[in-house]
Scaffold this active site. Structure first.
Site, PDB file in Angstrom:
ATOM      1  N   ARG A  39       0.817  -1.215   0.000  1.00  0.00           N
ATOM      2  CA  ARG A  39       0.000   0.000   0.000  1.00  0.00           C
ATOM      3  C   ARG A  39       0.847   1.260   0.000  1.00  0.00           C
ATOM      4  O   ARG A  39       0.336   2.362   0.182  1.00  0.00           O
ATOM      5  CB  ARG A  39      -0.923   0.013   1.228  1.00  0.00           C
ATOM      6  CG  ARG A  39      -1.854  -1.174   1.313  1.00  0.00           C
ATOM      7  CD  ARG A  39      -2.898  -1.172   0.222  1.00  0.00           C
ATOM      8  NE  ARG A  39      -3.774  -2.328   0.287  1.00  0.00           N
ATOM      9  CZ  ARG A  39      -4.677  -2.627  -0.631  1.00  0.00           C
ATOM     10  NH1 ARG A  39      -4.821  -1.841  -1.687  1.00  0.00           N
ATOM     11  NH2 ARG A  39      -5.437  -3.701  -0.514  1.00  0.00           N
ATOM     12  N   HIS A  69       5.684  -9.490  -6.431  1.00  0.00           N
ATOM     13  CA  HIS A  69       4.454  -8.779  -6.775  1.00  0.00           C
ATOM     14  C   HIS A  69       4.668  -7.286  -6.577  1.00  0.00           C
ATOM     15  O   HIS A  69       5.136  -6.852  -5.527  1.00  0.00           O
ATOM     16  CB  HIS A  69       3.316  -9.265  -5.871  1.00  0.00           C
ATOM     17  CG  HIS A  69       1.936  -9.001  -6.411  1.00  0.00           C
ATOM     18  ND1 HIS A  69       1.501  -7.737  -6.752  1.00  0.00           N
ATOM     19  CD2 HIS A  69       0.902  -9.845  -6.663  1.00  0.00           C
ATOM     20  CE1 HIS A  69       0.248  -7.815  -7.192  1.00  0.00           C
ATOM     21  NE2 HIS A  69      -0.143  -9.088  -7.149  1.00  0.00           N
ATOM     22  N   TYR A  72       0.152  -2.656  -4.838  1.00  0.00           N
ATOM     23  CA  TYR A  72      -1.179  -2.361  -5.376  1.00  0.00           C
ATOM     24  C   TYR A  72      -1.311  -0.907  -5.815  1.00  0.00           C
ATOM     25  O   TYR A  72      -2.181  -0.574  -6.629  1.00  0.00           O
ATOM     26  CB  TYR A  72      -2.249  -2.662  -4.321  1.00  0.00           C
ATOM     27  CG  TYR A  72      -2.390  -4.122  -3.976  1.00  0.00           C
ATOM     28  CD1 TYR A  72      -2.467  -5.102  -4.967  1.00  0.00           C
ATOM     29  CD2 TYR A  72      -2.456  -4.529  -2.640  1.00  0.00           C
ATOM     30  CE1 TYR A  72      -2.611  -6.446  -4.633  1.00  0.00           C
ATOM     31  CE2 TYR A  72      -2.599  -5.866  -2.303  1.00  0.00           C
ATOM     32  CZ  TYR A  72      -2.674  -6.825  -3.296  1.00  0.00           C
ATOM     33  OH  TYR A  72      -2.806  -8.141  -2.969  1.00  0.00           O
ATOM     34  N   HIS A 109      -0.440  -5.811 -11.603  1.00  0.00           N
ATOM     35  CA  HIS A 109      -1.780  -5.576 -12.110  1.00  0.00           C
ATOM     36  C   HIS A 109      -1.686  -4.507 -13.195  1.00  0.00           C
ATOM     37  O   HIS A 109      -1.106  -3.442 -12.953  1.00  0.00           O
ATOM     38  CB  HIS A 109      -2.699  -5.083 -10.999  1.00  0.00           C
ATOM     39  CG  HIS A 109      -2.960  -6.098  -9.929  1.00  0.00           C
ATOM     40  ND1 HIS A 109      -3.771  -5.835  -8.832  1.00  0.00           N
ATOM     41  CD2 HIS A 109      -2.534  -7.383  -9.779  1.00  0.00           C
ATOM     42  CE1 HIS A 109      -3.822  -6.915  -8.063  1.00  0.00           C
ATOM     43  NE2 HIS A 109      -3.076  -7.854  -8.608  1.00  0.00           N
ATOM     44  N   GLU A 144      -0.999  -9.670 -14.941  1.00  0.00           N
ATOM     45  CA  GLU A 144      -1.954 -10.536 -14.246  1.00  0.00           C
ATOM     46  C   GLU A 144      -3.349 -10.426 -14.862  1.00  0.00           C
ATOM     47  O   GLU A 144      -3.805  -9.330 -15.196  1.00  0.00           O
ATOM     48  CB  GLU A 144      -2.020 -10.166 -12.765  1.00  0.00           C
ATOM     49  CG  GLU A 144      -2.932 -11.081 -11.963  1.00  0.00           C
ATOM     50  CD  GLU A 144      -2.834 -10.864 -10.459  1.00  0.00           C
ATOM     51  OE1 GLU A 144      -3.792 -11.212  -9.747  1.00  0.00           O
ATOM     52  OE2 GLU A 144      -1.792 -10.346  -9.997  1.00  0.00           O
ATOM     53  N   ASP A 178      -4.826 -15.685 -12.596  1.00  0.00           N
ATOM     54  CA  ASP A 178      -5.446 -15.746 -11.275  1.00  0.00           C
ATOM     55  C   ASP A 178      -6.791 -16.451 -11.418  1.00  0.00           C
ATOM     56  O   ASP A 178      -7.660 -15.993 -12.167  1.00  0.00           O
ATOM     57  CB  ASP A 178      -5.629 -14.332 -10.716  1.00  0.00           C
ATOM     58  CG  ASP A 178      -6.157 -14.327  -9.288  1.00  0.00           C
ATOM     59  OD1 ASP A 178      -7.284 -14.819  -9.078  1.00  0.00           O
ATOM     60  OD2 ASP A 178      -5.454 -13.829  -8.393  1.00  0.00           O
ATOM     61  N   HIS A 181      -9.881 -14.397 -10.461  1.00  0.00           N
ATOM     62  CA  HIS A 181     -10.088 -13.308 -11.407  1.00  0.00           C
ATOM     63  C   HIS A 181     -10.681 -13.797 -12.725  1.00  0.00           C
ATOM     64  O   HIS A 181     -11.655 -13.209 -13.221  1.00  0.00           O
ATOM     65  CB  HIS A 181      -8.774 -12.577 -11.682  1.00  0.00           C
ATOM     66  CG  HIS A 181      -8.211 -11.870 -10.496  1.00  0.00           C
ATOM     67  ND1 HIS A 181      -6.979 -11.238 -10.515  1.00  0.00           N
ATOM     68  CD2 HIS A 181      -8.693 -11.688  -9.237  1.00  0.00           C
ATOM     69  CE1 HIS A 181      -6.732 -10.701  -9.335  1.00  0.00           C
ATOM     70  NE2 HIS A 181      -7.765 -10.964  -8.540  1.00  0.00           N
ATOM     71  N   HIS A 213      -2.039 -17.882  -9.813  1.00  0.00           N
ATOM     72  CA  HIS A 213      -2.516 -17.527  -8.479  1.00  0.00           C
ATOM     73  C   HIS A 213      -3.719 -18.416  -8.187  1.00  0.00           C
ATOM     74  O   HIS A 213      -4.731 -18.341  -8.897  1.00  0.00           O
ATOM     75  CB  HIS A 213      -2.941 -16.059  -8.421  1.00  0.00           C
ATOM     76  CG  HIS A 213      -1.797 -15.105  -8.335  1.00  0.00           C
ATOM     77  ND1 HIS A 213      -1.962 -13.739  -8.451  1.00  0.00           N
ATOM     78  CD2 HIS A 213      -0.473 -15.296  -8.115  1.00  0.00           C
ATOM     79  CE1 HIS A 213      -0.787 -13.146  -8.316  1.00  0.00           C
ATOM     80  NE2 HIS A 213       0.127 -14.068  -8.122  1.00  0.00           N
ATOM     81  N   ASP A 226     -13.637  -9.187  -7.269  1.00  0.00           N
ATOM     82  CA  ASP A 226     -12.322  -9.702  -6.860  1.00  0.00           C
ATOM     83  C   ASP A 226     -12.385 -10.033  -5.376  1.00  0.00           C
ATOM     84  O   ASP A 226     -11.899  -9.289  -4.537  1.00  0.00           O
ATOM     85  CB  ASP A 226     -11.258  -8.641  -7.149  1.00  0.00           C
ATOM     86  CG  ASP A 226      -9.847  -9.122  -6.826  1.00  0.00           C
ATOM     87  OD1 ASP A 226      -9.692 -10.295  -6.434  1.00  0.00           O
ATOM     88  OD2 ASP A 226      -8.908  -8.322  -6.956  1.00  0.00           O
ATOM     89  N   HIS A 228     -11.415 -13.100  -3.011  1.00  0.00           N
ATOM     90  CA  HIS A 228     -10.760 -14.392  -2.864  1.00  0.00           C
ATOM     91  C   HIS A 228     -11.362 -15.188  -1.704  1.00  0.00           C
ATOM     92  O   HIS A 228     -11.746 -14.619  -0.679  1.00  0.00           O
ATOM     93  CB  HIS A 228      -9.264 -14.214  -2.623  1.00  0.00           C
ATOM     94  CG  HIS A 228      -8.539 -13.572  -3.759  1.00  0.00           C
ATOM     95  ND1 HIS A 228      -7.163 -13.516  -3.836  1.00  0.00           N
ATOM     96  CD2 HIS A 228      -8.980 -12.971  -4.882  1.00  0.00           C
ATOM     97  CE1 HIS A 228      -6.804 -12.887  -4.937  1.00  0.00           C
ATOM     98  NE2 HIS A 228      -7.889 -12.547  -5.591  1.00  0.00           N
ATOM     99  N   GLU A 258      -3.266 -17.153  -2.662  1.00  0.00           N
ATOM    100  CA  GLU A 258      -3.548 -15.805  -2.170  1.00  0.00           C
ATOM    101  C   GLU A 258      -4.891 -15.812  -1.426  1.00  0.00           C
ATOM    102  O   GLU A 258      -5.662 -14.856  -1.494  1.00  0.00           O
ATOM    103  CB  GLU A 258      -3.617 -14.807  -3.322  1.00  0.00           C
ATOM    104  CG  GLU A 258      -2.304 -14.554  -4.010  1.00  0.00           C
ATOM    105  CD  GLU A 258      -2.434 -13.465  -5.067  1.00  0.00           C
ATOM    106  OE1 GLU A 258      -1.496 -12.679  -5.210  1.00  0.00           O
ATOM    107  OE2 GLU A 258      -3.485 -13.402  -5.744  1.00  0.00           O
TER     108      GLU A 258
END
Length: 279
Positions: A39, A69, A72, A109, A144, A178, A181, A213, A226, A228, A258
């Protein structure tokens, strides 16, 4: 007999060696990690000694591919120029840092176009990649697959292909699929996994699929959400994951969990999937 390459996201805050020890403690042999606070923007300084110890530990314990990764907060197709500049600077720095552990994967992403439109976004994403990819890098950058919520780019294989087509160093690019996704985006991996992979191969090329993923979904097929879920507890279901990890076109890829879990939960999922793997 072949081994299932499976693990989860581990915290990078304590360094590489700690990440390696954490993943082996739950019987994983690959792992993902955020290159910096997911973040935020600032990355922790890399310790040469820690990296050296990790690489030795990685070899001793047969740890496979690392799937780093991007944070975000990185949005290569943001409407504001300063946010695109941030994305450029972060990715450029991350790819330099990735060379401390050469030959691995860096996943990101594609971003959200924020009402600019998909075509504009595709141009901005490919422009960033053309600026940061270097011929000499050993890291493969992965786009992704996304669920399609809001103004996300990457909800279809065609959108990812359009980005790849505009990048000069295509050999440096791959895709991370993913499961949550793609299922939410309308690709039926539960009832037609072969058909989805055939479509992926037709549009992008199956050789570009470099990581998976593994996530169940809280929401139904085609929901463009989205959310999970733990393996077997969502709308995809355990049987579909058993088919995915054993599919001849997928079974040797790194699988990254994830799911909303702690290490006890991840160890449980890893154990279930290892037992179901046919090798």
């Amino acid at each position: 007999m072949e081994m299932l390459n499976i693990g989860n996201h581990v915290s990078s805050s304590k360094g590489y060696l700690a990440m390696g020890k954490e993943i082996t403690s739950i019987n994983g042999n690959v792992f993902a990690f955020f290159t910096r606070n997911p973040r935020g923007g600032k990355a922790k300084e890399i310790n040469d000694s820690d990296v050296k110890q990790f690489l030795e530990y990685k070899k001793e314990h047969n740890i496979g591919t690392l799937v780093a990764h991007a944070p975000y907060t990185l949005n290569p197709c943001a409407a504001k120029p300063e946010l695109r500049e941030f994305a450029h600077n972060v990715m450029a720095d991350d790819l330099v840092r990735m060379e401390y552990t050469p030959g691995n994967l860096y996943n990101f992403h594609p971003g959200s176009h924020v009402q600019q439109g998909v075509e504009v976004a595709i141009g901005l994403i490919s422009e960033l990649l053309n600026n940061v990819l270097k011929k000499e890098q050993s890291t493969t950058v992965l786009l992704e697959t996304m669920s399609g919520k809001g103004t996300e780019v990457g909800r279809s294989f065609q959108e990812l292909k359009a980005i790849i087509d505009r990048v000069d160093l295509k050999e440096q690019l791959g895709v991370c699929l993913d499961t949550c996704h793609v299922y939410s985006a309308g690709y039926d991996i539960v009832n037609d996994l072969d058909g989805v992979l055939k479509e992926f191969d037709r549009v992008i090329g199956i050789d570009r699929l470099r990581a998976i993923h593994l996530n169940d979904s809280m929401t139904p097929f085609g929901s463009n959400k989205d959310r999970h879920e733990k393996i077997g507890d969502g709308t995809i279901g355990l049987e579909a994951f058993v088919r995915i990890i054993n599919h001849p076109q997928l079974k040797n890829l790194p699988f990254i969990l994830e799911t909303p879990n702690d290490n006890v939960g991840y160890a449980h999922e890893i154990a279930i999937l290892r037992k179901a793997y046919k090798g």
